[in-house]
Design a protein around this motif. Structure first.
Motif, PDB file in Angstrom:
ATOM      1  N   PHE A   1      36.419  28.885  -6.660  1.00 44.81           N
ATOM      2  CA  PHE A   1      36.408  27.925  -5.547  1.00 44.81           C
ATOM      3  C   PHE A   1      35.600  28.528  -4.402  1.00 44.81           C
ATOM      4  O   PHE A   1      34.543  28.044  -4.026  1.00 44.81           O
ATOM      5  CB  PHE A   1      37.854  27.639  -5.134  1.00 44.81           C
ATOM      6  N   GLN A   2      36.097  29.653  -3.859  1.00 47.74           N
ATOM      7  CA  GLN A   2      35.371  30.378  -2.816  1.00 47.74           C
ATOM      8  C   GLN A   2      35.027  31.764  -3.340  1.00 47.74           C
ATOM      9  O   GLN A   2      35.294  32.074  -4.487  1.00 47.74           O
ATOM     10  CB  GLN A   2      36.242  30.505  -1.568  1.00 47.74           C
ATOM     11  N   LYS A   3      34.457  32.598  -2.499  1.00 40.67           N
ATOM     12  CA  LYS A   3      34.109  33.951  -2.917  1.00 40.67           C
ATOM     13  C   LYS A   3      35.377  34.664  -3.391  1.00 40.67           C
ATOM     14  O   LYS A   3      36.353  34.776  -2.645  1.00 40.67           O
ATOM     15  CB  LYS A   3      33.499  34.706  -1.733  1.00 40.67           C
ATOM     16  N   PRO A   4      35.415  35.112  -4.661  1.00 42.64           N
ATOM     17  CA  PRO A   4      36.652  35.637  -5.220  1.00 42.64           C
ATOM     18  C   PRO A   4      36.922  37.084  -4.806  1.00 42.64           C
ATOM     19  O   PRO A   4      35.985  37.843  -4.560  1.00 42.64           O
ATOM     20  CB  PRO A   4      36.396  35.573  -6.724  1.00 42.64           C
ATOM     21  N   LYS A   5      38.212  37.435  -4.731  1.00 41.37           N
ATOM     22  CA  LYS A   5      38.590  38.825  -4.502  1.00 41.37           C
ATOM     23  C   LYS A   5      38.813  39.451  -5.872  1.00 41.37           C
ATOM     24  O   LYS A   5      39.862  39.270  -6.475  1.00 41.37           O
ATOM     25  CB  LYS A   5      39.882  38.911  -3.682  1.00 41.37           C
ATOM     26  N   THR A   6      37.809  40.144  -6.389  1.00 39.09           N
ATOM     27  CA  THR A   6      37.940  40.756  -7.701  1.00 39.09           C
ATOM     28  C   THR A   6      36.935  41.891  -7.807  1.00 39.09           C
ATOM     29  O   THR A   6      35.850  41.823  -7.225  1.00 39.09           O
ATOM     30  CB  THR A   6      37.705  39.738  -8.834  1.00 39.09           C
ATOM     31  N   SER A   7      37.298  42.927  -8.554  1.00 47.37           N
ATOM     32  CA  SER A   7      36.372  44.049  -8.709  1.00 47.37           C
ATOM     33  C   SER A   7      35.646  43.955 -10.044  1.00 47.37           C
ATOM     34  O   SER A   7      34.787  44.763 -10.365  1.00 47.37           O
ATOM     35  CB  SER A   7      37.149  45.374  -8.624  1.00 47.37           C
ATOM     36  N   TYR A   8      35.983  42.980 -10.833  1.00 47.85           N
ATOM     37  CA  TYR A   8      35.368  42.820 -12.156  1.00 47.85           C
ATOM     38  C   TYR A   8      33.898  42.413 -12.005  1.00 47.85           C
ATOM     39  O   TYR A   8      33.543  41.649 -11.107  1.00 47.85           O
ATOM     40  CB  TYR A   8      36.138  41.750 -12.931  1.00 47.85           C
ATOM     41  N   THR A   9      33.042  42.944 -12.860  1.00 54.49           N
ATOM     42  CA  THR A   9      31.625  42.562 -12.818  1.00 54.49           C
ATOM     43  C   THR A   9      31.368  41.397 -13.777  1.00 54.49           C
ATOM     44  O   THR A   9      31.351  41.579 -14.989  1.00 54.49           O
ATOM     45  CB  THR A   9      30.723  43.757 -13.207  1.00 54.49           C
ATOM     46  N   PHE A  10      31.191  40.226 -13.220  1.00 57.80           N
ATOM     47  CA  PHE A  10      30.922  39.044 -14.040  1.00 57.80           C
ATOM     48  C   PHE A  10      29.433  38.945 -14.369  1.00 57.80           C
ATOM     49  O   PHE A  10      28.586  39.371 -13.578  1.00 57.80           O
ATOM     50  CB  PHE A  10      31.373  37.786 -13.309  1.00 57.80           C
ATOM     51  N   ALA A  11      29.122  38.370 -15.526  1.00 55.37           N
ATOM     52  CA  ALA A  11      27.724  38.173 -15.923  1.00 55.37           C
ATOM     53  C   ALA A  11      27.091  37.052 -15.102  1.00 55.37           C
ATOM     54  O   ALA A  11      25.872  37.008 -14.922  1.00 55.37           O
ATOM     55  CB  ALA A  11      27.656  37.858 -17.415  1.00 55.37           C
ATOM     56  N   ALA A  12      27.903  36.154 -14.612  1.00 59.52           N
ATOM     57  CA  ALA A  12      27.412  35.039 -13.773  1.00 59.52           C
ATOM     58  C   ALA A  12      28.571  34.515 -12.947  1.00 59.52           C
ATOM     59  O   ALA A  12      29.718  34.517 -13.410  1.00 59.52           O
ATOM     60  CB  ALA A  12      26.860  33.921 -14.660  1.00 59.52           C
TER      61      ALA A  12
END
Ligand code: AMP
Ligand code: MG
Length: 315
Positions: free
Chosen positions: A248-259
């Motif tokens: 929805f908005q800029k996510p709080k996550t440290s995971y590196t997504f491909a897109a």
């Protein structure tokens, strides 16, 4: 060709029993003359849509709607007054003139007046009510641009009217007035809160809105080809996979997504709805192993967005 003659040509195709994709404020529709069962049969054929899934009939105004239904209960009229033209579909007892193929032999018909000048012009110019589901193969992601329609149905239909991107971006709210109390059958472009403000209590069809994260009865999937899961924590995602995120908005996550696709930087549900299907399509084109969708706040248009995401996650 000028815009007017484009629409005139499209209207002639409708009159002759052909299929025209056209823009509405919700998504692009695949239209046929609703009173011509052969033309309507082609919609089911081209979309590969099961016959038990009834179509919405699009009309230009209340006068044309009155021909299709036996009666308009008072609460239906109040909503119509407020939201037509707009993303509100009412289910009413059908008049005999509506062919069974349109309603999947139900004794009821779904009707709405779309809020888009090209759609209204096409209906008026053809002089026919137009039956139209979304202009995509059954089960897939709904089209919000003419290009989306071209990609999936281009060779199979008679004409595509291009009216630019759809401003609402999710389908209409479907509400039934055939029982004692109004029943919300599908959350959509008019929010439940807006409806309740006008007519008070509304029953909610269980698969429609209340439990978007629980299994339910489904007729539509809105699904990309890539597997999609709903995940509200964004923790413990599998390593070594190409994962795309729909947030929805800029996510709080440290995971590196491909897109990553963000539906609304500023957290506006209206903007998120308008971006939803195009964002899903862009992720689907990236050859990902998985799309992770982060649910949006479950209020207002958020109900319609979560409903589509939930259905997309159920293959
Ligand atoms: P769409 O394919 O997006 O146009 O979806 C049409 C929606 O309207 C589906 O959810 C249908 O089940 C619903 N619908 C259409 N006609 C009826 C009807 N007569 N009774 C109940 N739901 C209907
Ligand atoms: Mg559809």
């Amino acid at each position: 060709m000028g815009l007017m003659s484009e629409i005139q040509k499209a209207a002639e195709i409708i009159q002759e029993g052909g299929l025209v994709a056209f823009p509405t404020e919700t998504v692009y529709g695949l239209g046929a003359d609703a009173l011509n069962p052969y033309a309507v049969a082609r919609i089911f054929e081209v979309k590969n849509r099961p016959q038990f899934d009834p179509l919405i009939v699009h009309v230009a105004d209340m006068r044309q709607a009155e021909i299709l239904a036996l009666k308009f209960p008072e609460k239906a009229l109040r909503l119509i007054e407020k939201f037509w033209p707009g993303p509100l579909t009412v289910v009413l007892q059908k008049a005999a003139i509506v062919p069974d193929i349109v309603t999947s032999s139900l004794p009821t018909v779904a009707i709405r007046v779309p809020n888009h000048p090209m759609a209204l012009e096409l209906i008026r110019e053809s002089g026919r009510p137009i039956a139209a589901p979304s202009a995509n193969p059954f089960g897939g992601v709904s089209p919000t641009t003419a290009e989306h329609v071209r990609q999936s149905l281009g060779g199979k239909i008679d004409m595509i009217l291009d009216g630019g991107p759809c401003l609402v971006g999710v389908e209409s709210t479907v509400i039934s007035f055939v029982g004692k109390e109004p029943v919300l059958l599908r959350p959509g472009g008019v929010s439940l809160e807006e409806i309740q403000a006008i007519i008070g209590k509304v029953e909610i069809h269980t698969s429609a809105v209340d439990k978007p994260l629980a299994p339910g009865q489904l007729d539509h999937h809105y699904a990309p080809r890539t597997p999609l899961i709903l995940d509200d924590s964004l923790e413990s995602l599998p390593e070594g996979k190409k994962i795309g995120l729909l947030a929805f908005q800029k996510p709080k996550t440290s995971y590196t997504f491909a897109a990553i696709e963000i539906l609304s930087e500023k957290g506006d549900l209206k903007e998120a709805a308008a971006n939803l299907f195009a964002a899903l399509r862009r992720l689907d084109e990236k050859n990902l192993d998985l799309i992770v969708a982060h649910p949006v706040p479950h209020a207002g248009l958020g109900r319609a967005i979560n409903d589509r995401l939930y259905k997309a996650s159920r293959k």
